[in-house]
Scaffold this motif. Structure first.
Motif, mmCIF file in Angstrom:
data_model
loop_
_atom_site.group_PDB
_atom_site.id
_atom_site.type_symbol
_atom_site.label_atom_id
_atom_site.label_comp_id
_atom_site.label_asym_id
_atom_site.label_seq_id
_atom_site.Cartn_x
_atom_site.Cartn_y
_atom_site.Cartn_z
ATOM 1 N N LYS A 102 0.661 12.783 2.602
ATOM 2 C CA LYS A 102 1.032 14.143 2.227
ATOM 3 C C LYS A 102 2.458 14.168 1.686
ATOM 4 O O LYS A 102 3.388 13.712 2.329
ATOM 5 N N LEU A 103 2.615 14.741 0.492
ATOM 6 C CA LEU A 103 3.918 14.896 -0.137
ATOM 7 C C LEU A 103 4.426 16.303 0.175
ATOM 8 O O LEU A 103 3.671 17.271 0.101
ATOM 9 N N TYR A 104 5.718 16.418 0.532
ATOM 10 C CA TYR A 104 6.290 17.728 0.833
ATOM 11 C C TYR A 104 7.765 17.759 0.420
ATOM 12 O O TYR A 104 8.329 16.749 0.027
ATOM 13 N N ASP A 105 8.381 18.923 0.529
ATOM 14 C CA ASP A 105 9.790 19.149 0.173
ATOM 15 C C ASP A 105 10.111 18.665 -1.256
ATOM 16 O O ASP A 105 11.172 18.101 -1.502
ATOM 17 N N PHE A 106 9.203 18.929 -2.195
ATOM 18 C CA PHE A 106 9.428 18.574 -3.598
ATOM 19 C C PHE A 106 10.475 19.518 -4.150
ATOM 20 O O PHE A 106 10.336 20.734 -4.090
ATOM 21 N N GLU A 132 0.837 -1.203 0.000
ATOM 22 C CA GLU A 132 0.000 0.000 0.000
ATOM 23 C C GLU A 132 0.872 1.253 0.000
ATOM 24 O O GLU A 132 0.586 2.223 -0.704
ATOM 25 N N GLY A 133 1.964 1.228 0.770
ATOM 26 C CA GLY A 133 2.882 2.362 0.811
ATOM 27 C C GLY A 133 3.519 2.622 -0.544
ATOM 28 O O GLY A 133 3.611 3.766 -0.993
ATOM 29 N N ILE A 134 3.989 1.560 -1.201
ATOM 30 C CA ILE A 134 4.578 1.686 -2.543
ATOM 31 C C ILE A 134 3.551 2.286 -3.502
ATOM 32 O O ILE A 134 3.852 3.196 -4.273
ATOM 33 N N LEU A 159 0.946 9.519 -5.340
ATOM 34 C CA LEU A 159 1.253 10.888 -4.937
ATOM 35 C C LEU A 159 2.299 11.522 -5.853
ATOM 36 O O LEU A 159 2.236 12.708 -6.160
ATOM 37 N N LEU A 160 3.261 10.722 -6.309
ATOM 38 C CA LEU A 160 4.280 11.199 -7.237
ATOM 39 C C LEU A 160 3.645 11.688 -8.535
ATOM 40 O O LEU A 160 3.945 12.783 -9.018
ATOM 41 N N ILE A 200 7.503 12.109 1.652
ATOM 42 C CA ILE A 200 6.082 11.797 1.799
ATOM 43 C C ILE A 200 5.838 11.324 3.217
ATOM 44 O O ILE A 200 6.568 10.465 3.721
ATOM 45 N N ASN A 201 4.835 11.899 3.843
ATOM 46 C CA ASN A 201 4.346 11.349 5.104
ATOM 47 C C ASN A 201 3.248 10.371 4.699
ATOM 48 O O ASN A 201 2.158 10.785 4.315
ATOM 49 N N LEU A 202 3.576 9.075 4.731
ATOM 50 C CA LEU A 202 2.615 8.056 4.277
ATOM 51 C C LEU A 202 1.422 7.950 5.217
ATOM 52 O O LEU A 202 0.316 7.620 4.780
#
Length: 176
Positions: free
Chosen positions: A166-170, A75-77, A83-84, A160-162
């Motif tokens: 939430k995706l951050y620091d892109f 699920e994480g993958i 999100l990517l 990503i905070n799974l």
């Protein structure tokens, strides 16, 4: 036993043999080559495109030593990939016409992805993803963090905070 029973048994044996010998392989889309996939803790991923690198609190990693190493789930993958795609699409759409050359084209280029999974102080699972389109012909990217200072949209990374999805620091590399 009748000859019909023998044929049935042989057919079942043949099918089982085919199933067992083809596990972990899939046909490449364009070239017909076999792509090996890897199973770690019952997750599947394409090892020609993704590497999961264990977090070492003593190393030079994008997380400090207050983070703890952890594992990824299927699920994480899947969440990372979803999100990517959303984030890259938003990034590409945000580029003005003068910067369209900075577009990240996930279909055109053979981006590789390094993943490092950790647990933060709050017990939330986070991942640093490092993406790049050039390995200079080396497989060292499968075990060592790939660091490049420039070369633009060929190199980007994010966290990503799974737990929170939430995706951050892109961050997309600049051009020298």
């Amino acid at each position: 036993m009748t000859s019909c029973s023998y044929i049935t048994i042989l057919t079942i044996a043949f099918c089982l043999t085919n199933i067992l010998t083809s596990c972990g392989q899939s046909q490449g889309k364009k070239t017909g080559q076999i792509i090996k996939s890897k199973s770690i803790n019952s997750i599947q991923f394409d090892t020609s495109r993704t590497s999961i690198i264990p977090f070492d609190q003593k190393g030079d990693y994008p997380f400090d030593n207050s983070y703890k190493p952890t594992t990824l789930t299927q699920e994480g993958i899947n969440d990372i990939d979803s999100l990517l795609i959303v984030r890259v699409t938003n990034y590409n759409n945000s580029l003005d016409k003068n910067r369209k050359g900075w577009t990240i084209d996930l279909k055109k280029y053979n981006y590789r992805k390094q993943l490092i999974a950790v647990t933060n102080r709050n017990g939330e699972k986070e991942v640093w993803a490092n993406c790049f389109c050039d390995t200079w012909g080396s497989d060292s990217w499968k075990n060592e963090i790939m660091r490049v200072n420039d070369d633009g949209n060929c190199y980007f990374n994010f966290k990503i905070n799974l737990t929170m999805k939430k995706l951050y620091d892109f961050d997309v590399n600049g051009v020298a």
